[in-house]
Write a protein that holds these residues in place. Structure first.
Motif, PDB file in Angstrom:
ATOM      1  N   UNK A  74     -39.054-119.433 -23.300  1.00  0.00           N
ATOM      2  CA  UNK A  74     -38.208-119.522 -24.488  1.00  0.00           C
ATOM      3  C   UNK A  74     -36.916-118.736 -24.299  1.00  0.00           C
ATOM      4  N   UNK A  75     -37.024-117.568 -23.688  1.00  0.00           N
ATOM      5  CA  UNK A  75     -35.846-116.736 -23.432  1.00  0.00           C
ATOM      6  C   UNK A  75     -34.888-117.426 -22.464  1.00  0.00           C
ATOM      7  N   UNK A  76     -35.428-118.066 -21.431  1.00  0.00           N
ATOM      8  CA  UNK A  76     -34.587-118.808 -20.486  1.00  0.00           C
ATOM      9  C   UNK A  76     -33.866-119.967 -21.153  1.00  0.00           C
ATOM     10  N   UNK A  77     -34.578-120.690 -22.026  1.00  0.00           N
ATOM     11  CA  UNK A  77     -33.965-121.799 -22.745  1.00  0.00           C
ATOM     12  C   UNK A  77     -32.857-121.329 -23.677  1.00  0.00           C
ATOM     13  N   UNK A  78     -33.090-120.200 -24.356  1.00  0.00           N
ATOM     14  CA  UNK A  78     -32.065-119.659 -25.253  1.00  0.00           C
ATOM     15  C   UNK A  78     -30.825-119.197 -24.484  1.00  0.00           C
ATOM     16  N   UNK A  79     -31.051-118.585 -23.337  1.00  0.00           N
ATOM     17  CA  UNK A  79     -29.902-118.138 -22.533  1.00  0.00           C
ATOM     18  C   UNK A  79     -29.109-119.329 -22.002  1.00  0.00           C
ATOM     19  N   UNK A  80     -29.797-120.399 -21.590  1.00  0.00           N
ATOM     20  CA  UNK A  80     -29.104-121.600 -21.122  1.00  0.00           C
ATOM     21  C   UNK A  80     -28.287-122.217 -22.251  1.00  0.00           C
ATOM     22  N   UNK A  81     -28.853-122.262 -23.439  1.00  0.00           N
ATOM     23  CA  UNK A  81     -28.131-122.798 -24.594  1.00  0.00           C
ATOM     24  C   UNK A  81     -26.922-121.923 -24.921  1.00  0.00           C
ATOM     25  N   UNK A  82     -27.076-120.610 -24.760  1.00  0.00           N
ATOM     26  CA  UNK A  82     -25.977-119.678 -25.032  1.00  0.00           C
ATOM     27  C   UNK A  82     -24.825-119.905 -24.059  1.00  0.00           C
ATOM     28  N   UNK A  83     -25.128-120.077 -22.770  1.00  0.00           N
ATOM     29  CA  UNK A  83     -24.056-120.319 -21.796  1.00  0.00           C
ATOM     30  C   UNK A  83     -23.385-121.666 -22.050  1.00  0.00           C
ATOM     31  N   UNK A  84     -24.164-122.658 -22.476  1.00  0.00           N
ATOM     32  CA  UNK A  84     -23.591-123.962 -22.804  1.00  0.00           C
ATOM     33  C   UNK A  84     -22.627-123.849 -23.992  1.00  0.00           C
ATOM     34  N   UNK A  85     -23.042-123.123 -25.031  1.00  0.00           N
ATOM     35  CA  UNK A  85     -22.175-122.930 -26.192  1.00  0.00           C
ATOM     36  C   UNK A  85     -20.941-122.113 -25.835  1.00  0.00           C
ATOM     37  N   UNK A  86     -21.130-121.134 -24.955  1.00  0.00           N
ATOM     38  CA  UNK A  86     -20.001-120.291 -24.559  1.00  0.00           C
ATOM     39  C   UNK A  86     -18.955-121.106 -23.790  1.00  0.00           C
ATOM     40  N   UNK A  87     -19.412-122.006 -22.923  1.00  0.00           N
ATOM     41  CA  UNK A  87     -18.451-122.841 -22.195  1.00  0.00           C
ATOM     42  C   UNK A  87     -17.734-123.802 -23.144  1.00  0.00           C
ATOM     43  N   UNK A  88     -18.443-124.319 -24.117  1.00  0.00           N
ATOM     44  CA  UNK A  88     -17.821-125.174 -25.139  1.00  0.00           C
ATOM     45  C   UNK A  88     -16.773-124.379 -25.925  1.00  0.00           C
ATOM     46  N   UNK A  89     -17.119-123.146 -26.263  1.00  0.00           N
ATOM     47  CA  UNK A  89     -16.196-122.280 -27.004  1.00  0.00           C
ATOM     48  C   UNK A  89     -14.947-121.992 -26.160  1.00  0.00           C
ATOM     49  N   UNK A  90     -15.145-121.760 -24.879  1.00  0.00           N
ATOM     50  CA  UNK A  90     -14.006-121.460 -24.006  1.00  0.00           C
ATOM     51  C   UNK A  90     -13.058-122.656 -23.903  1.00  0.00           C
ATOM     52  N   UNK A  91     -13.604-123.860 -23.941  1.00  0.00           N
ATOM     53  CA  UNK A  91     -12.745-125.049 -23.893  1.00  0.00           C
ATOM     54  C   UNK A  91     -11.835-125.135 -25.118  1.00  0.00           C
ATOM     55  N   UNK A  92     -12.307-124.629 -26.239  1.00  0.00           N
ATOM     56  CA  UNK A  92     -11.521-124.706 -27.471  1.00  0.00           C
ATOM     57  C   UNK A  92     -10.688-123.455 -27.719  1.00  0.00           C
ATOM     58  N   UNK A  93     -10.940-122.373 -27.005  1.00  0.00           N
ATOM     59  CA  UNK A  93     -10.246-121.120 -27.286  1.00  0.00           C
ATOM     60  C   UNK A  93      -8.831-121.078 -26.720  1.00  0.00           C
ATOM     61  N   UNK A  94      -8.486-121.957 -25.803  1.00  0.00           N
ATOM     62  CA  UNK A  94      -7.149-121.930 -25.210  1.00  0.00           C
ATOM     63  C   UNK A  94      -6.092-122.493 -26.158  1.00  0.00           C
ATOM     64  N   UNK A  95      -6.509-123.138 -27.233  1.00  0.00           N
ATOM     65  CA  UNK A  95      -5.547-123.698 -28.178  1.00  0.00           C
ATOM     66  C   UNK A  95      -4.826-122.575 -28.916  1.00  0.00           C
ATOM     67  N   UNK A  96      -3.552-122.750 -29.140  1.00  0.00           N
ATOM     68  CA  UNK A  96      -2.790-121.751 -29.877  1.00  0.00           C
ATOM     69  C   UNK A  96      -3.203-121.775 -31.341  1.00  0.00           C
ATOM     70  N   UNK A  97      -3.188-120.624 -31.967  1.00  0.00           N
ATOM     71  CA  UNK A  97      -3.638-120.515 -33.347  1.00  0.00           C
ATOM     72  C   UNK A  97      -2.754-121.343 -34.276  1.00  0.00           C
ATOM     73  N   UNK A  98      -1.449-121.384 -34.015  1.00  0.00           N
ATOM     74  CA  UNK A  98      -0.525-122.110 -34.887  1.00  0.00           C
ATOM     75  C   UNK A  98      -0.719-123.617 -34.797  1.00  0.00           C
TER      76      UNK A  98
END
Length: 136
Positions: A74-98
């Motif tokens: 369960x811990x391994x699955x949660x960590x894999x899901x966390x890295x997947x979400x983090x990479x998704x977040x990184x794809x959207x974080x480069x956008x300028x706030x404005x």
């Protein structure tokens, strides 16, 4: 100007539509009776449970430790899901706030919320022994 007979007839037809025929029980009454019976059963169960607790006979299922293999899986699955979400977040974080739209901001907030929830679950599982409530 509306003809009075037609208007009167339509009102009568509409009122007859909701009337119950003789010998039939109205639908609302049968629903209400079922609701009252359900509430009475729930109250009886709660009262019986309270009596058993007062007498000391009522016992809940005791929590049992989660097997180590299941916890690590369960811990391994949660960590894999966390890295997947983090990479998704990184794809959207480069956008300028404005230049972000409301939808993009909402997506980033949703990803942050999910990552926080996963972090909390991972923290609980990494503490060591985890106890789970078994339902009978």
């Amino acid at each position: 100007r509306w003809p009075t007979k037609l208007a009167h007839r339509s009102r009568v037809e509409r009122s007859n539509k909701f009337q119950v025929k003789p010998g039939q029980i109205p639908k609302w009454l049968t629903q209400r009776k079922a609701e009252v019976a359900r509430q009475r059963r729930e109250e009886e169960v709660a009262a019986a449970e309270a009596r058993e607790r007062a007498e000391g006979r009522f016992q809940r299922a005791q929590p049992k430790p989660m097997p180590e293999g299941e916890r690590t899986r369960l811990l391994g699955g949660l960590r894999a899901k966390r890295t997947e979400l983090e990479s998704e977040y990184q794809r959207h974080s480069h956008l300028l706030v404005a230049h972000t739209t409301t939808r993009q901001r909402a997506l980033k907030e949703q990803l942050e919320k999910e990552m926080d929830q996963l972090d909390a679950m991972i923290a609980k599982l990494t503490k060591g022994a985890v106890f789970i409530q078994m339902e009978e």
